[in-house]
Scaffold this active site. Structure first.
Site, PDB file in Angstrom:
ATOM      1  N   ASN A 202       0.844  -1.043   0.047  1.00 46.33           N
ATOM      2  CA  ASN A 202      -0.024  -0.173   0.105  1.00 46.33           C
ATOM      3  C   ASN A 202       0.808   1.124  -0.001  1.00 46.33           C
ATOM      4  O   ASN A 202       0.901   1.843   1.020  1.00 46.33           O
ATOM      5  CB  ASN A 202      -0.959  -0.088   1.254  1.00 46.33           C
ATOM      6  CG  ASN A 202      -1.905   1.246   1.179  1.00 46.33           C
ATOM      7  OD1 ASN A 202      -2.335   1.744   0.037  1.00 46.33           O
ATOM      8  ND2 ASN A 202      -2.387   1.841   2.606  1.00 46.33           N
ATOM      9  N   HIS A 203       1.554   1.547  -0.982  1.00 47.89           N
ATOM     10  CA  HIS A 203       2.189   2.669  -1.212  1.00 47.89           C
ATOM     11  C   HIS A 203       1.985   3.182  -2.868  1.00 47.89           C
ATOM     12  O   HIS A 203       1.492   2.532  -3.618  1.00 47.89           O
ATOM     13  CB  HIS A 203       3.828   2.387  -0.956  1.00 47.89           C
ATOM     14  CG  HIS A 203       4.244   1.587  -1.830  1.00 47.89           C
ATOM     15  ND1 HIS A 203       4.476   0.111  -1.566  1.00 47.89           N
ATOM     16  CD2 HIS A 203       5.169   1.531  -2.888  1.00 47.89           C
ATOM     17  CE1 HIS A 203       5.037  -0.505  -2.566  1.00 47.89           C
ATOM     18  NE2 HIS A 203       5.573   0.171  -3.551  1.00 47.89           N
ATOM     19  N   LEU A 204       2.216   4.461  -2.777  1.00 47.57           N
ATOM     20  CA  LEU A 204       2.005   4.941  -4.187  1.00 47.57           C
ATOM     21  C   LEU A 204       2.618   6.174  -4.394  1.00 47.57           C
ATOM     22  O   LEU A 204       3.443   6.768  -3.422  1.00 47.57           O
ATOM     23  CB  LEU A 204       0.589   5.387  -4.322  1.00 47.57           C
ATOM     24  CG  LEU A 204      -0.219   6.239  -3.453  1.00 47.57           C
ATOM     25  CD1 LEU A 204       0.061   7.824  -4.012  1.00 47.57           C
ATOM     26  CD2 LEU A 204      -1.571   5.991  -3.268  1.00 47.57           C
TER      27      LEU A 204
ATOM     28  N   SER B 240      -6.257   1.048  -7.180  1.00 47.90           N
ATOM     29  CA  SER B 240      -7.090   2.398  -7.374  1.00 47.90           C
ATOM     30  C   SER B 240      -8.168   1.967  -8.156  1.00 47.90           C
ATOM     31  O   SER B 240      -8.009   1.040  -9.246  1.00 47.90           O
ATOM     32  CB  SER B 240      -6.263   3.456  -7.683  1.00 47.90           C
ATOM     33  OG  SER B 240      -6.972   4.526  -8.376  1.00 47.90           O
TER      34      SER B 240
ATOM     35  N   TYR C  87      -0.623   7.451 -14.365  1.00 44.37           N
ATOM     36  CA  TYR C  87      -0.935   6.537 -12.987  1.00 44.37           C
ATOM     37  C   TYR C  87      -1.699   5.507 -13.349  1.00 44.37           C
ATOM     38  O   TYR C  87      -1.646   4.493 -12.875  1.00 44.37           O
ATOM     39  CB  TYR C  87      -1.156   7.678 -12.053  1.00 44.37           C
ATOM     40  CG  TYR C  87      -1.961   7.164 -10.803  1.00 44.37           C
ATOM     41  CD1 TYR C  87      -1.019   7.030  -9.758  1.00 44.37           C
ATOM     42  CD2 TYR C  87      -3.274   6.861 -10.623  1.00 44.37           C
ATOM     43  CE1 TYR C  87      -1.451   6.624  -8.657  1.00 44.37           C
ATOM     44  CE2 TYR C  87      -3.765   6.446  -9.409  1.00 44.37           C
ATOM     45  CZ  TYR C  87      -2.724   6.111  -8.287  1.00 44.37           C
ATOM     46  OH  TYR C  87      -3.173   5.799  -7.230  1.00 44.37           O
TER      47      TYR C  87
ATOM     48  N   GLY D 133     -11.297   4.085  -3.861  1.00 47.21           N
ATOM     49  CA  GLY D 133     -11.352   5.563  -4.549  1.00 47.21           C
ATOM     50  C   GLY D 133     -10.510   6.634  -3.751  1.00 47.21           C
ATOM     51  O   GLY D 133      -9.766   6.213  -3.107  1.00 47.21           O
TER      52      GLY D 133
ATOM     53  N   ALA E 224      -4.835  14.724   2.899  1.00 45.44           N
ATOM     54  CA  ALA E 224      -4.827  16.108   2.534  1.00 45.44           C
ATOM     55  C   ALA E 224      -4.066  15.950   1.186  1.00 45.44           C
ATOM     56  O   ALA E 224      -4.258  16.608   0.105  1.00 45.44           O
ATOM     57  CB  ALA E 224      -4.043  16.746   3.487  1.00 45.44           C
ATOM     58  N   SER E 225      -3.001  15.113   1.313  1.00 47.71           N
ATOM     59  CA  SER E 225      -2.102  14.884  -0.198  1.00 47.71           C
ATOM     60  C   SER E 225      -3.119  14.469  -1.416  1.00 47.71           C
ATOM     61  O   SER E 225      -2.888  14.921  -2.494  1.00 47.71           O
ATOM     62  CB  SER E 225      -1.026  14.350   0.056  1.00 47.71           C
ATOM     63  OG  SER E 225      -1.309  12.778   0.381  1.00 47.71           O
TER      64      SER E 225
END
Length: 200
Positions: free
Chosen positions: A27-29, A78, A91, A124, A129-130
């Site tokens: 779970n990193h992007l 995603s 992406y 989704g 915030a980012s």
């Protein structure tokens, strides 16, 4: 995870400290790094490293330990890996490749009777915030609560289901992609602020 050496160090650290793995949650992007154009080859290559290749590296390194423990692999992806949307092509390409890779691996493990569960999570926009800053003015989509999404991911991994969709309506949208492509495009367009993106 932008470096090719980091995934190996992460898995080796876990094996040394824990003696093995029962769960691996990927779970990193990463968004395109500052100073690269959205459709540039360097920006796309960087996105592929962070959002696809590092996942593949971590999985290949951890799979022997997960096989021994009959463990679980949870892949957080995603909606853009199932339904392409405008102004997200690099992406989205990385996330489509991610979904294809782990979908194929899921089938391979079943054929080989390897008891490692793979749970693919389709999420989704989250209310970090980012994440919200990255799509400001581009989408009208409402951000989902991050803690509820995290709980859905944890439940999916713990129960070893093959898919998790959060919010649940994304499952319907993914089905529409195959069954009714024109209405699906209409639904996607409703959440896109075309005026803002055209002006950008």
């Amino acid at each position: 995870m932008a470096s090719r050496e980091v995934p190996e160090l992460v898995v080796q650290f876990a094996l040394d400290k824990l003696g093995g793995l029962d769960y691996l949650v990927l779970n990193h992007l990463g968004a395109a790094p500052a100073g690269t154009r959205a459709h540039s080859a360097p920006g796309t290559r960087w996105l592929m490293q962070v959002n696809l290749l590092s996942y593949v590296q971590l999985t290949s390194l951890a799979l022997p330990s997960l096989t021994d423990s009959k463990g679980s692999l949870v892949v957080v992806s995603s909606l853009l890996g199932r339904v392409p949307a405008s102004f997200s092509s690099p992406y989205s390409a990385a996330k489509f490749a991610l979904d294809s890779f782990f979908g194929a691996l899921q089938r391979e493990l079943r054929v080989q009777d390897v008891n490692v569960a793979i749970t693919r999570c389709v999420l989704g926009l989250q209310d970090r915030a980012s994440a919200k800053e990255g799509v400001r003015g581009v989408t009208r989509a409402q951000a989902a609560p991050g803690p509820k999404a995290a709980l859905a991911v944890i439940r999916g991994g713990a129960t070893r289901v093959s898919h998790v969709f959060y919010p649940w309506r994304f499952h319907v949208l993914c089905l529409l992609r195959a069954w009714l492509p024109h209405p699906r495009a209409w639904f996607v367009r409703q959440e896109l602020n075309v005026t803002a993106t055209a002006a950008a």
